[in-house]
Design a protein around this motif. Sequence first.
Motif, mmCIF file in Angstrom:
data_model
loop_
_atom_site.group_PDB
_atom_site.id
_atom_site.type_symbol
_atom_site.label_atom_id
_atom_site.label_comp_id
_atom_site.label_asym_id
_atom_site.label_seq_id
_atom_site.Cartn_x
_atom_site.Cartn_y
_atom_site.Cartn_z
ATOM 1 N N GLY A 14 50.003 -54.121 32.135
ATOM 2 C CA GLY A 14 50.953 -54.238 33.233
ATOM 3 C C GLY A 14 50.869 -55.559 33.964
ATOM 4 O O GLY A 14 50.397 -56.559 33.430
ATOM 5 N N LEU A 15 51.307 -55.533 35.199
ATOM 6 C CA LEU A 15 51.471 -56.763 35.965
ATOM 7 C C LEU A 15 50.298 -57.093 36.870
ATOM 8 O O LEU A 15 50.408 -57.972 37.719
ATOM 9 N N ASP A 16 49.187 -56.387 36.715
ATOM 10 C CA ASP A 16 48.014 -56.690 37.539
ATOM 11 C C ASP A 16 47.619 -58.152 37.383
ATOM 12 O O ASP A 16 47.571 -58.682 36.279
ATOM 13 N N GLY A 17 47.286 -58.781 38.499
ATOM 14 C CA GLY A 17 46.825 -60.154 38.450
ATOM 15 C C GLY A 17 45.352 -60.282 38.806
ATOM 16 O O GLY A 17 44.833 -61.375 38.941
ATOM 17 N N HIS A 18 44.677 -59.166 38.946
ATOM 18 C CA HIS A 18 43.276 -59.163 39.378
ATOM 19 C C HIS A 18 42.440 -58.541 38.265
ATOM 20 O O HIS A 18 42.642 -57.390 37.915
ATOM 21 N N ASP A 19 41.490 -59.296 37.723
ATOM 22 C CA ASP A 19 40.737 -58.773 36.586
ATOM 23 C C ASP A 19 39.230 -58.850 36.765
ATOM 24 O O ASP A 19 38.480 -58.739 35.804
ATOM 25 N N ARG A 20 38.765 -58.991 37.989
ATOM 26 C CA ARG A 20 37.318 -59.086 38.213
ATOM 27 C C ARG A 20 36.595 -57.852 37.663
ATOM 28 O O ARG A 20 35.585 -57.973 36.986
ATOM 29 N N SER A 63 41.898 -51.248 32.482
ATOM 30 C CA SER A 63 41.735 -51.354 33.922
ATOM 31 C C SER A 63 43.101 -51.592 34.541
ATOM 32 O O SER A 63 43.832 -52.482 34.107
ATOM 33 N N ILE A 64 43.432 -50.789 35.550
ATOM 34 C CA ILE A 64 44.756 -50.909 36.156
ATOM 35 C C ILE A 64 44.656 -50.738 37.668
ATOM 36 O O ILE A 64 43.895 -49.910 38.159
ATOM 37 N N LEU A 65 45.411 -51.556 38.361
ATOM 38 C CA LEU A 65 45.451 -51.492 39.815
ATOM 39 C C LEU A 65 46.873 -51.304 40.332
ATOM 40 O O LEU A 65 47.075 -51.069 41.517
ATOM 41 N N SER A 66 47.855 -51.406 39.478
ATOM 42 C CA SER A 66 49.261 -51.470 39.885
ATOM 43 C C SER A 66 49.888 -50.123 40.221
ATOM 44 O O SER A 66 50.985 -50.079 40.763
ATOM 45 N N GLY A 67 49.251 -49.030 39.847
ATOM 46 C CA GLY A 67 49.856 -47.716 40.060
ATOM 47 C C GLY A 67 50.723 -47.254 38.908
ATOM 48 O O GLY A 67 51.327 -46.193 38.974
ATOM 49 N N ALA A 68 50.779 -48.015 37.835
ATOM 50 C CA ALA A 68 51.626 -47.672 36.692
ATOM 51 C C ALA A 68 50.865 -46.912 35.608
ATOM 52 O O ALA A 68 51.351 -46.769 34.491
ATOM 53 N N HIS A 69 49.699 -46.381 35.933
ATOM 54 C CA HIS A 69 48.854 -45.713 34.936
ATOM 55 C C HIS A 69 49.540 -44.518 34.281
ATOM 56 O O HIS A 69 49.339 -44.278 33.102
ATOM 57 N N ASN A 70 50.341 -43.774 35.018
ATOM 58 C CA ASN A 70 50.999 -42.592 34.440
ATOM 59 C C ASN A 70 52.095 -42.954 33.450
ATOM 60 O O ASN A 70 52.520 -42.104 32.665
ATOM 61 N N GLN A 71 52.551 -44.184 33.465
ATOM 62 C CA GLN A 71 53.536 -44.648 32.495
ATOM 63 C C GLN A 71 52.870 -45.421 31.354
ATOM 64 O O GLN A 71 53.182 -45.196 30.190
#
Length: 132
Positions: A14-20, A63-71
């Motif tokens: 997805g569009l996450d820009g944070h990968d720490r 790893s996901i932070l965007s909230g798009a995990h269910n898709q």
Amino acid sequence: MNPAPIRVVIAKPGLDGHDRGAKVVARALRDAGMEVIYTGLRQTPQQIAAAVVQEDARVLGMSILSGAHNQIFPEVLRLLKEQGADDVLVFAGGIIPDEDIPGLKAQGIREIFQPGTNTDDIVAFIRREIPN
């Protein structure tokens, strides 16, 4: 003769820009003797599934932070199955609400690690699930 290291793909869909967090997990798995392939940021489900198949990985961590995990997660699982890689151990981490975890696990995500998880727990999970 030593067994081959467990091959793990770590992906940021997805569009996450944070990968720490993904990089911390990747380093911990590498330090534990696993072979880790980090796909980088902004990966599509198609790119992730292709990387798993091309790298002959036994494990996929997303790893996901965007909230798009269910898709995104179900689409990655569908593509893995379509490509004959539905035996890959899939785990996830990031910002995933507690109420979404049972549904994701029911679809095939084996474990979900939330913020603050000790990386030793992730290593132990993989070693328990993929005995070498």
